[in-house]
Enzyme design. Structure first.
Site, short mmCIF file in Angstrom:
data_model
loop_
_atom_site.label_atom_id
_atom_site.label_comp_id
_atom_site.label_asym_id
_atom_site.label_seq_id
_atom_site.Cartn_x
_atom_site.Cartn_y
_atom_site.Cartn_z
N GLY A 177 0.91 -1.25 -0.10
CA GLY A 177 0.03 0.06 -0.03
C GLY A 177 0.78 1.22 -0.20
N ALA A 178 1.76 1.15 -0.88
CA ALA A 178 2.81 2.11 -0.76
C ALA A 178 2.33 3.40 -1.79
CB ALA A 178 4.26 1.74 -1.30
N SER A 179 1.33 3.42 -2.59
CA SER A 179 0.99 4.42 -3.61
C SER A 179 0.54 5.56 -3.01
CB SER A 179 -0.14 3.67 -4.57
OG SER A 179 -1.07 3.34 -3.74
N TYR A 187 -12.91 -3.08 11.42
CA TYR A 187 -11.56 -2.61 11.27
C TYR A 187 -10.84 -2.98 12.35
CZ TYR A 187 -7.90 1.16 10.50
OH TYR A 187 -6.77 1.69 10.54
N THR A 239 -9.26 -6.40 12.83
CA THR A 239 -8.32 -6.60 12.19
C THR A 239 -6.95 -5.90 12.81
OG1 THR A 239 -8.42 -4.72 10.76
CG2 THR A 239 -9.63 -6.76 10.02
N ILE A 246 -4.64 9.90 11.35
CA ILE A 246 -3.39 10.58 10.28
C ILE A 246 -4.04 11.17 9.21
CG2 ILE A 246 -1.16 9.96 9.06
CD1 ILE A 246 -1.20 9.38 12.20
#
Ligand code: NAP
Length: 245
Positions: free
Chosen positions: A10-12, A153, A156, A186
């Site tokens: 998930g670096a995009s 969420y 997990t 964030i």
């Protein structure tokens, strides 16, 4: 000196992009994983290589173990053995527990918990044979505290903490450290659905008086990956401006 190679999932966008930039700045060759945002991932790789770094882009749904295995094999062939894995890819969403259907519940588990399991299983044979390696997982303060209307969420993210602590114990004899970062709120696209008013309230409730920035989490990850953290394993580093204190 031998170059370190990091795979960031998930670096995009968002936090993953900031982590990748920071690791590249610290000299890592970076494997940039994306799912849908190919253009953003390629732009990040171009930015890093233009700055003299080494980067390559790999599209894969982390929930798909075959795709993850292929990604790791291609990344290691191109960039060298993965010495650092950052499990950052994740999905979020607000809904009453009763309104989360089977498909949605299963997708949360598949991406946020099985995803890290898939990537770890793919990089572990190499790390174990080298008797070296570092894994940093991204949890959340909601995984520590629980979260109304984000039950799937939060489950997990609590699971990520169990994964981190258990694997830290299992992998310590192989000199592989496993830690996680639990970010507070964030400022990324993930939080946009909360709306400006709620985000302003959350900033106000944060002792340090602001929302976190992706770069705040990138610094925490880079620290856990560094030699400065060589005696740390199985830890949860909360980076939330004091929100959960
Ligand atoms: P974001 O801005 O929504 O970015 C999510 C990233 O995950 C994107 O790069 C996306 O890739 C990737 N992704 C989603 N599903 C994927 C899949 N199936 N396979 C591979 N990649 C996938 O979110 P963020 O705020 O940066 O969050 C990053 C991590 O931090 C998540 O694990 C999140 O739970 C955690 N976190 C965030 C916050 C916060 O307040 N923002 C707080 C605590 C924890 P594509 O765009 O390419 O699909």
């Amino acid at each position: 000196m031998k170059q370190n190679t990091a795979l960031v999932t998930g670096a995009s966008r968002g936090i993953g992009r900031a982590i990748t930039r920071e690791l590249a700045r610290r000299g890592y060759a970076v494997a940039i994983n994306y799912f849908r945002s190919q253009g953003e991932a390629e732009a990040l790789a171009a930015e890093i290589t233009a700055g003299g770094g080494q980067a390559a882009v790999y599209g894969a749904d982390v929930a798909n173990s075959a795709a993850v295995g292929e990604m790791v094999a291609r990344a290691e062939a191109a960039l060298g053995p993965i010495s650092l894995l950052v499990n950052n890819a994740g999905i979020a969403g607000q809904a009453l527990f009763q309104d989360v259907d089977d498909e949605s519940w299963n997708r949360f588990l598949a991406v946020n918990l099985t995803g890290p399991r898939n990537t770890i299983r793919a990089v572990l044979p190499g790390m174990i044979s080298r008797k070296a390696g570092c894994i940093v997982n991204i949890s959340s303060i909601w995984g520590l505290r629980g979260a109304s209307c984000e039950v799937a969420y939060a489950c997990t993210k609590a699971g990520i903490i169990g994964l981190t602590r258990s694997l830290a114990l299992e992998l310590a004899p192989s000199h592989i450290r496993v830690n996680c970062v639990a970010p507070g709120v964030i400022d990324t696209e993930m939080c946009r659905p909360l709306g400006a008013e709620t985000l302003a309230d959350l900033a106000e409730q944060t002792p340090l008086g602001r929302l976190g920035r992706p770069e705040d989490i990138a610094q925490a990850v880079a620290f856990l990956a560094s030699e400065d953290a060589s005696f740390l394993t199985g830890q949860v580093l909360t980076a939330d401006g004091g929100f959960s204190v």
